[in-house]
Design an enzyme around this catalytic site. Structure first.
Site, PDB file in Angstrom:
ATOM      1  N   SER A   1      11.880   2.593  -3.025  1.00  0.00           N
ATOM      2  CA  SER A   1      11.556   3.253  -4.290  1.00  0.00           C
ATOM      3  C   SER A   1      12.231   4.611  -4.327  1.00  0.00           C
ATOM      4  O   SER A   1      12.378   5.266  -3.287  1.00  0.00           O
ATOM      5  CB  SER A   1      10.042   3.447  -4.419  1.00  0.00           C
ATOM      6  OG  SER A   1       9.750   4.277  -5.525  1.00  0.00           O
TER       7      SER A   1
ATOM      8  N   TYR B   1       2.104   6.542  -1.108  1.00  0.00           N
ATOM      9  CA  TYR B   1       3.029   5.494  -1.555  1.00  0.00           C
ATOM     10  C   TYR B   1       4.460   5.867  -1.150  1.00  0.00           C
ATOM     11  O   TYR B   1       5.211   5.056  -0.593  1.00  0.00           O
ATOM     12  CB  TYR B   1       2.919   5.325  -3.075  1.00  0.00           C
ATOM     13  CG  TYR B   1       3.960   4.416  -3.686  1.00  0.00           C
ATOM     14  CD1 TYR B   1       3.830   3.031  -3.626  1.00  0.00           C
ATOM     15  CD2 TYR B   1       5.088   4.935  -4.317  1.00  0.00           C
ATOM     16  CE1 TYR B   1       4.792   2.192  -4.173  1.00  0.00           C
ATOM     17  CE2 TYR B   1       6.050   4.108  -4.870  1.00  0.00           C
ATOM     18  CZ  TYR B   1       5.901   2.742  -4.797  1.00  0.00           C
ATOM     19  OH  TYR B   1       6.861   1.911  -5.343  1.00  0.00           O
TER      20      TYR B   1
HETATM   21  N1  LIG Z   1       8.154  -0.947 -11.127  1.00  0.00           N
HETATM   22  C1  LIG Z   1       8.658   0.201 -10.707  1.00  0.00           C
HETATM   23  O1  LIG Z   1       8.775   1.182 -11.465  1.00  0.00           O
HETATM   24  C2  LIG Z   1       9.113   0.332  -9.273  1.00  0.00           C
HETATM   25  C3  LIG Z   1       9.800   1.495  -8.918  1.00  0.00           C
HETATM   26  C4  LIG Z   1      10.212   1.655  -7.615  1.00  0.00           C
HETATM   27  C5  LIG Z   1       9.971   0.669  -6.687  1.00  0.00           C
HETATM   28  N2  LIG Z   1       9.297  -0.448  -7.060  1.00  0.00           N
HETATM   29  C6  LIG Z   1       9.034  -1.439  -6.022  1.00  0.00           C
HETATM   30  O2  LIG Z   1       9.435  -2.718  -6.486  1.00  0.00           O
HETATM   31  C7  LIG Z   1       8.680  -3.717  -5.797  1.00  0.00           C
HETATM   32  C8  LIG Z   1       8.132  -4.727  -6.771  1.00  0.00           C
HETATM   33  O3  LIG Z   1       7.186  -4.080  -7.609  1.00  0.00           O
HETATM   34  P1  LIG Z   1       6.989  -4.466  -9.131  1.00  0.00           P
HETATM   35  O4  LIG Z   1       7.350  -3.277  -9.930  1.00  0.00           O
HETATM   36  O5  LIG Z   1       7.637  -5.747  -9.442  1.00  0.00           O
HETATM   37  O6  LIG Z   1       5.399  -4.562  -9.203  1.00  0.00           O
HETATM   38  P2  LIG Z   1       4.400  -5.788  -9.296  1.00  0.00           P
HETATM   39  O7  LIG Z   1       4.694  -6.608 -10.485  1.00  0.00           O
HETATM   40  O8  LIG Z   1       3.047  -5.169  -9.175  1.00  0.00           O
HETATM   41  O9  LIG Z   1       4.728  -6.643  -7.999  1.00  0.00           O
HETATM   42  C9  LIG Z   1       4.170  -6.393  -6.747  1.00  0.00           C
HETATM   43  C10 LIG Z   1       4.154  -7.703  -6.006  1.00  0.00           C
HETATM   44  O10 LIG Z   1       3.667  -7.480  -4.674  1.00  0.00           O
HETATM   45  C11 LIG Z   1       2.668  -8.449  -4.401  1.00  0.00           C
HETATM   46  N3  LIG Z   1       1.700  -7.939  -3.453  1.00  0.00           N
HETATM   47  C12 LIG Z   1       0.967  -6.812  -3.540  1.00  0.00           C
HETATM   48  N4  LIG Z   1       0.132  -6.701  -2.502  1.00  0.00           N
HETATM   49  C13 LIG Z   1       0.342  -7.795  -1.724  1.00  0.00           C
HETATM   50  C14 LIG Z   1      -0.232  -8.244  -0.521  1.00  0.00           C
HETATM   51  N5  LIG Z   1      -1.211  -7.575   0.132  1.00  0.00           N
HETATM   52  N6  LIG Z   1       0.196  -9.415   0.000  1.00  0.00           N
HETATM   53  C15 LIG Z   1       1.150 -10.139  -0.636  1.00  0.00           C
HETATM   54  N7  LIG Z   1       1.746  -9.746  -1.781  1.00  0.00           N
HETATM   55  C16 LIG Z   1       1.333  -8.588  -2.325  1.00  0.00           C
HETATM   56  C17 LIG Z   1       2.027  -8.720  -5.755  1.00  0.00           C
HETATM   57  O11 LIG Z   1       1.436 -10.006  -5.782  1.00  0.00           O
HETATM   58  P3  LIG Z   1      -0.124 -10.323  -5.630  1.00  0.00           P
HETATM   59  O12 LIG Z   1      -0.892  -9.265  -6.346  1.00  0.00           O
HETATM   60  O13 LIG Z   1      -0.221 -11.684  -6.241  1.00  0.00           O
HETATM   61  O14 LIG Z   1      -0.379 -10.334  -4.154  1.00  0.00           O
HETATM   62  C18 LIG Z   1       3.249  -8.729  -6.655  1.00  0.00           C
HETATM   63  O15 LIG Z   1       3.864  -9.981  -6.629  1.00  0.00           O
HETATM   64  C19 LIG Z   1       7.607  -2.981  -5.004  1.00  0.00           C
HETATM   65  O16 LIG Z   1       8.029  -2.835  -3.678  1.00  0.00           O
HETATM   66  C20 LIG Z   1       7.564  -1.618  -5.678  1.00  0.00           C
HETATM   67  O17 LIG Z   1       7.108  -0.612  -4.809  1.00  0.00           O
HETATM   68  C21 LIG Z   1       8.867  -0.652  -8.331  1.00  0.00           C
END
Ligand SMILES: NC(=O)c1ccc[n+]([C@@H]2O[C@H](COP(=O)([O-])OP(=O)(O)OC[C@H]3O[C@@H](n4cnc5c(N)ncnc54)[C@H](OP(=O)(O)O)[C@@H]3O)[C@@H](O)[C@H]2O)c1
Length: 283
Positions: free
Chosen positions: A141, A154
């Site tokens: 991130s 985080y």
């Molecule tokens: N969106 C942004 O602005 C942003 C910015 C920077 C970095 N990121 C990074 O991008 C990545 C994807 O995030 P996203 O934005 O797509 O958010 P998201 O839609 O909330 O996806 C997060 C995923 O992680 C899974 N997850 C969470 N806790 C888990 C656990 N204990 N065991 C297994 N799976 C788990 C969730 O599935 P379940 O809840 O079904 O387990 C979900 O599939 C993350 O690493 C996030 O930090 C996102």
């Protein structure tokens, strides 16, 4: 690189970036192993993947537990004989004033966001070595580079992942295993709806597809690291201020999201009552 019949594990595949990434690999004929906790969402994803990749499947469970993280790799190798690509993407957010975060919460963030990546990576290196190589792509991130207000924990989990990946990139040289980092800025996914406290940031959010494209690019071109969105002026400015004028950066963050005096005073009152950090008591 052709992806047909390659075995690709995508963690955090039930929503957001992981879901789009899993679909994109399946569309190229890869055998996708989709990992997350919400089984119904994984089932729907896999049904879609089957249109292009009938051997794709899911493994549901909590990556914050080491035995499950290791089991994901083991089961994949038993079933398919190899892992060609591991995308460590699963994460949870933690957006709270530091006074409101408990040690248990902080540990859980480290387990899900960073230690899960350690566990899957340590488990996948031997089968990748046996196969002659592979790709480990870690989704970190921008918060790891420039820490936003209320996100120290985080950001720390992501900074650990970033440093770990850089080390892997160095240490795995010559093995055939390529480790790469993808650093997203603000991306339009459901993670923003899961925040514990209101988010002050109201800037533009990019679609998750740009992160998926970066994941494909670090693999195809064996790139070490890509930040997306690319060449975005506010991200570039934030990095510049972070490097040369950190005080000015903090001033800007305080304007965006000040820490109200009453938050500090209530935290002080709780401390006087002997409460631990994160224990809100009645205040
Ligand atoms: N969106 C942004 O602005 C942003 C910015 C920077 C970095 N990121 C990074 O991008 C990545 C994807 O995030 P996203 O934005 O797509 O958010 P998201 O839609 O909330 O996806 C997060 C995923 O992680 C899974 N997850 C969470 N806790 C888990 C656990 N204990 N065991 C297994 N799976 C788990 C969730 O599935 P379940 O809840 O079904 O387990 C979900 O599939 C993350 O690493 C996030 O930090 C996102």
């Amino acid at each position: 690189m052709e992806f047909a019949d390659r075995v690709v594990i995508v963690t955090g595949a039930s929503s957001g970036i992981g879901r789009v990434t899993a679909r994109s690999f399946a569309a190229r004929g890869a055998v996708v192993v989709a990992v997350a906790r919400r089984e119904e969402m994984l089932k729907r994803l896999v049904a879609e993947c089957h249109e292009d990749s009938p051997r794709s499947h899911y493994i549901a469970g909590d990556l914050g537990r080491r035995e499950f993280a290791e089991h994901v790799i083991q089961e994949t190798v038993e079933r398919h004989g190899r892992v060609d690509v591991l995308v460590n993407n699963a994460a949870i957010s933690k957006h709270k004033q530091i006074y409101h975060v408990s040690a248990d919460e902080a540990e859980r963030v480290m387990d899900v966001n960073f230690r899960s990546c350690l566990w899957t990576t340590f488990a996948v290196i031997p089968p990748m070595l046996r196969a002659g190589g592979g790709f480990i792509v870690n989704v970190s991130s921008f918060a790891a580079d420039v820490v936003p207000p209320r996100e120290s924990v985080y950001a720390a989990s992501k900074a650990a992942m970033s440093a770990f990946t850089e080390g892997l990139w160095n240490d795995l040289e010559g093995s055939g295993i390529h480790a790469a980092l993808v650093i997203p800025g603000a991306i339009d996914t459901e993670i923003w709806d899961k925040e514990d406290e209101p988010v002050a940031f109201d800037g533009a959010k990019a679609p998750p597809e740009i992160v998926t494209q970066a994941i494909f690019e670090v693999i195809r071109k064996r790139r070490r690291e890509i930040t997306v969105p690319r060449r975005k002026p506010d991200l570039m400015l934030a990095r510049f201020l972070r490097a040369y004028f950190p005080g000015l950066l903090r001033f800007g963050m305080r304007r965006m999201d000040p820490v109200p005096k009453e938050v500090i005073e209530r935290a002080r009152a709780r401390a006087v009552r002997g409460l631990r950090l994160g224990d809100r008591g009645e205040g």
